[in-house]
Design an enzyme around this catalytic site. Structure first.
Site, mmCIF file in Angstrom:
data_model
loop_
_atom_site.group_PDB
_atom_site.id
_atom_site.type_symbol
_atom_site.label_atom_id
_atom_site.label_comp_id
_atom_site.label_asym_id
_atom_site.label_seq_id
_atom_site.Cartn_x
_atom_site.Cartn_y
_atom_site.Cartn_z
ATOM 1 N N ASP A 35 -10.320 3.663 4.536
ATOM 2 C CA ASP A 35 -10.460 2.215 4.343
ATOM 3 C C ASP A 35 -11.900 1.773 4.648
ATOM 4 O O ASP A 35 -12.232 0.597 4.510
ATOM 5 C CB ASP A 35 -9.476 1.494 5.278
ATOM 6 N N GLN A 55 -4.003 -1.631 9.662
ATOM 7 C CA GLN A 55 -3.939 -2.957 9.048
ATOM 8 C C GLN A 55 -4.535 -3.991 9.998
ATOM 9 O O GLN A 55 -4.193 -4.020 11.173
ATOM 10 C CB GLN A 55 -2.468 -3.302 8.721
ATOM 11 N N LYS A 71 0.842 -1.199 0.000
ATOM 12 C CA LYS A 71 0.000 0.000 0.000
ATOM 13 C C LYS A 71 0.882 1.256 0.000
ATOM 14 O O LYS A 71 0.584 2.231 -0.687
ATOM 15 C CB LYS A 71 -0.952 -0.015 1.207
#
Ligand code: NAP
Length: 303
Positions: free
Chosen positions: A142, A119, A75
């Site tokens: 996200d 994450q 990412k």
């Protein structure tokens, strides 16, 4: 999007003689994802040229799980290529919920950070929901907060969970009709199964959620015009479960680059199918980058 059908050879199970039929058309995410990144990069450059502000994505990794570390690195690399800055926060595996919440709150208040990615999964001692909710909704690129989920459920504008949002973009690019279609989602996780069902519902599909306690799963899948597999089990969905011509979205990503759908079997029955890799995966990161630029532009306008 068009992709020519390709012809598959396989053995007829009854005669064991080799036969050929047109295989499903592939729904490839790679090119579409590259287009999305190129557009995000253009907008990031424009913002920087006009205001001196470079969009910045903060990534937060807790612990040293090698797969998670690889995802975060990917990412960050993609961000860099798109002209998006990244701020890397790595915390020890024994981090507490309070410490992680404090870090995410600090990033939420930092005006130089526009998007935040935590994450997951996080180590088991952490209350993951509490951690996600410490991300300011305006920086939740996200799409993991309850705010983002509510927006998806109500069909309101907002950041989408990246994999579900990417799946909807792929369906749209391939002109898959959603209105009135029966979509069966296999899996109900907060980051994938549940939100993808909400987005399909908001597009007027008739949605059936299935999960580990569902009875007669294969029979339910057989009634689907669209199947979304989000299970986390390699080759779980078999070709014999599918209605001929169904659209099959394989969101799974298991060890050895294997999806949740048995591709060889399914591609003989489906009308359209995503490959693994190269289907849903690239769409996820592209949407993350696109939403980071959206966040930077929105924060610029309100500052
Ligand atoms: P997860 O949190 O483990 O959820 C798995 C879901 O599958 C659960 O809802 C579970 O049901 C259901 N399930 C498990 N066994 C089942 C069975 N026998 N029959 C029916 N349903 C069953 O996984 P996730 O995070 O949603 O991820 C799913 C897959 O997508 C994984 O392969 C993951 O690697 C992949 N993924 C890909 C991307 C990408 O960018 N492409 C992003 C995220 C995830 P219960 O709720 O009843 O336990």
């Amino acid at each position: 999007m068009t992709n020519a059908n390709h012809t598959l050879s396989f053995s007829d199970p009854e005669t064991t003689k080799p036969v050929q039929r047109d295989a499903a058309r592939l729904m490839v995410g790679t090119d579409l994802a590259a287009e999305m990144v190129a557009k995000a990069a253009e907008r990031a450059k424009k913002l920087q040229d006009e205001t001196g502000v470079q969009p910045c994505l903060a990534t937060v990794l807790v612990g040293d799980d090698p797969a998670s570390a690889t995802y975060v690195r990917m990412k960050q690399n993609r961000s860099k290529k798109a002209g998006i800055g990244s701020l890397s926060v790595v915390l020890p595996a024994e981090t507490s919920t309070e410490e992680l919440v404090a870090e995410l709150t600090k990033l939420s208040e930092d005006p130089t950070v526009h998007g935040i990615l935590l994450q997951h999964p996080v180590p088991s001692q952490i209350d993951e929901r509490a951690a996600f909710e410490a991300i300011a909704p305006g920086k939740d690129v996200d799409g993991v907060t309850m705010h983002a989920f509510a927006a998806m459920a109500f069909g309101e504008p907002g950041f989408r969970s990246c994999t579900p949002g990417g799946i909807l973009r792929l369906l749209e690019a391939y002109d898959v009709p959603l209105e009135g279609a029966h979509a069966v989602v296999i899996g109900r996780s907060p980051i994938l199964g549940k939100p993808v069902g909400m987005l399909l519902l908001a597009s007027n599909a008739t949605v059936t959620y299935t999960h580990s306690r569902t009875k007669d799963l294969a029979d339910i899948v057989r009634t689907a015009d669209i199947v979304v597999a989000a299970v986390g089990k390699a080759n779980f969905v078999r070709g014999g479960w599918l209605k001929p011509g169904a659209v099959v979205i394989d969101a799974g990503y298991n060890e050895g680059n294997v999806g949740d759908v048995h591709f060889e079997e399914a591609s003989q029955v489906a009308g359209l199918i995503t490959p693994v890799p190269g289907g849903v995966g690239p769409m996820t990161i592209s949407l993350l980058l696109e939403q980071t630029v959206d966040a930077a532009e929105a924060q610029r306008q309100t500052s």
